[in-house]
Design an enzyme around this catalytic site. Structure first.
Site, mmCIF file in Angstrom:
data_model
loop_
_atom_site.group_PDB
_atom_site.id
_atom_site.type_symbol
_atom_site.label_atom_id
_atom_site.label_comp_id
_atom_site.label_asym_id
_atom_site.label_seq_id
_atom_site.Cartn_x
_atom_site.Cartn_y
_atom_site.Cartn_z
ATOM 1 N N LYS A 10 0.775 -1.181 0.023
ATOM 2 C CA LYS A 10 -0.194 -0.046 0.150
ATOM 3 C C LYS A 10 0.757 1.177 0.131
ATOM 4 O O LYS A 10 0.383 2.443 -0.400
ATOM 5 C CB LYS A 10 -0.888 -0.070 1.077
ATOM 6 C CG LYS A 10 -2.120 -0.956 1.323
ATOM 7 C CD LYS A 10 -3.081 -0.553 0.353
ATOM 8 C CE LYS A 10 -4.501 -1.592 0.471
ATOM 9 N NZ LYS A 10 -5.564 -1.205 -0.109
ATOM 10 N N SER A 54 -8.934 -0.485 6.635
ATOM 11 C CA SER A 54 -8.903 -1.413 7.888
ATOM 12 C C SER A 54 -7.427 -1.632 8.530
ATOM 13 O O SER A 54 -7.085 -2.095 9.419
ATOM 14 C CB SER A 54 -9.091 -2.718 7.298
ATOM 15 O OG SER A 54 -8.301 -3.231 6.405
ATOM 16 N N GLU A 90 -9.528 -13.763 -3.775
ATOM 17 C CA GLU A 90 -9.909 -13.159 -2.783
ATOM 18 C C GLU A 90 -10.586 -14.400 -1.522
ATOM 19 O O GLU A 90 -10.408 -15.399 -1.922
ATOM 20 C CB GLU A 90 -10.957 -12.333 -3.259
ATOM 21 C CG GLU A 90 -12.125 -13.176 -3.946
ATOM 22 C CD GLU A 90 -13.219 -12.195 -4.502
ATOM 23 O OE1 GLU A 90 -13.202 -10.795 -4.398
ATOM 24 O OE2 GLU A 90 -14.181 -12.520 -5.504
ATOM 25 N N GLY A 148 -15.805 -13.691 0.982
ATOM 26 C CA GLY A 148 -16.239 -12.685 0.300
ATOM 27 C C GLY A 148 -15.904 -12.354 -1.116
ATOM 28 O O GLY A 148 -14.867 -11.796 -1.711
ATOM 29 N N ASP A 179 -17.018 -11.361 -3.778
ATOM 30 C CA ASP A 179 -18.001 -10.191 -4.728
ATOM 31 C C ASP A 179 -17.238 -10.020 -6.087
ATOM 32 O O ASP A 179 -17.892 -9.918 -7.043
ATOM 33 C CB ASP A 179 -17.890 -8.889 -3.972
ATOM 34 C CG ASP A 179 -16.580 -8.377 -3.649
ATOM 35 O OD1 ASP A 179 -16.159 -7.512 -3.975
ATOM 36 O OD2 ASP A 179 -16.070 -9.015 -2.682
ATOM 37 N N SER A 182 1.244 -9.901 -0.177
ATOM 38 C CA SER A 182 0.715 -8.318 -0.053
ATOM 39 C C SER A 182 1.290 -7.534 1.021
ATOM 40 O O SER A 182 1.156 -6.368 0.976
ATOM 41 C CB SER A 182 -0.724 -8.133 -0.744
ATOM 42 O OG SER A 182 -1.320 -9.071 0.280
#
Length: 320
Positions: A54, A79, A205, A209, A211, A305
């Protein structure tokens, strides 16, 4: 959507973050190669500044602020990893930072965000809308909102991780990238299609979740309730308006991994590779292990990650 980011934006981001972000190591493991029957390269963003990829996107986005924006400050919601990335980047660039974080965010991530100088605002992720809170703070105080993934400068910065990997190891046959809101995956997709166009690119993922998987297969963004999973970095409710079109165009498939598989991968990486990865960071490895029959004889990339996991939490997940 017009004017989507391109690989040129990733190249520009790489120039902006040079000397600020770490060029993280690429690690190999003979044991992993034997298990998968492939040549596997782990891009270790768990060893990035503040412990996750990030930092790349956050620093790239903030470094493009005007003098007026820098003076007023930045607001972000996260988060944990984006929170720390914005707080650290803001400190390095002399920008005041306000971070909206969930009440159940890992203690280590909250402490680190405050340690980097971020002003933390707490909310309940199951009953409150963090995007709404972030927008309200931006309007009230004249701050610039930098979301965790749905932003051209953020995803271009994240794509520099894949750019570094391909420049170091050459073209790959398959590449596994964790997926939350899609900033990392869409940025990596731009780099993958430019530097290794025939590579099979997989987003991964949490099973709880999926999605992104559903969105990918139906062709439109699916919204879900906040998933209950140990992969706190991927507890997103939907993909982004900027990230989704790139994913739909450039990604080959979206896979999922269960919490049990994530714990098994965390334990393996810690014991056999001496790498501490947070659950979200293990998504790619967990998925590669699932489909290893398809990977035999191939050259594989796995993006780890992040490594921001509280040690007490890490020990309890591994049953230590």
């Amino acid at each position: 959507m017009t004017n989507l980011p391109t690989f040129d934006d990733v190249v520009s981001a790489a120039q902006r973050i040079q000397g600020h972000a770490h060029k993280t190591p690429v690690v190999t493991s003979r044991t992993v190669d034997e298990e998968l029957g492939a040549r596997v390269f782990f891009k270790c963003e768990n060893l990035q500044r503040m412990g996750a990829f990030k930092f790349r996107g956050a620093f790239n986005a903030l470094s493009k602020f005007t003098p007026e924006q820098r003076k007023a400050g930045v607001v972000a919601f996260s988060s944990g990893n984006h929170a720390q990335a914005i707080a650290l980047s803001a400190r390095l660039l002399g920008i005041p930072a306000t971070i909206v974080m969930p009440h159940d965010a890992p203690a280590a991530k909250v402490a680190a965000t405050k340690g980097y100088g971020g002003n933390v605002v707490i909310y309940d992720r199951y009953t409150q809308d963090r995007e709404q809170i972030g927008r309200a703070l931006a309007e009230q105080h004249g701050l610039t909102l930098i979301p965790p993934y749905d932003h051209p400068d953020v995803l271009a910065g994240q794509g520099t991780a894949a750019k570094e990997l391909f420049e170091e190891v050459g073209p790959l046959d398959a590449f596994f990238v964790p997926l939350g809101g899609g900033g990392l995956l869409s940025g990596c997709a731009l780099a993958t299609r430019a530097l290794s166009p025939d590579c099979m690119l997989y987003g991964v993922e949490p099973e709880a979740g999926n999605d992104g998987q559903r969105s990918f297969r139906t062709g439109s963004i699916v919204h879900i309730d906040t998933p209950k999973t140990i992969a706190d970095g991927a507890q997103t409710q939907h993909l982004g308006q900027v990230t989704f079109p790139i994913i739909l165009r450039d990604v080959n498939d979206i896979l999922t991994a269960s919490d049990t598989e994530l714990v098994e991968s965390m334990a393996f990486m810690a014991s056999r590779m001496k790498l501490i990865a947070e659950p979200t960071g293990c998504l790619g490895f967990a998925a590669a292990r699932q489909i290893k029959a398809e990977l035999r004889g191939k050259r594989i990339g796995i993006l780890v990650s992040g490594g921001n996991v509280d040690m007490a939490r890490f020990a309890s997940l591994l049953g230590i």
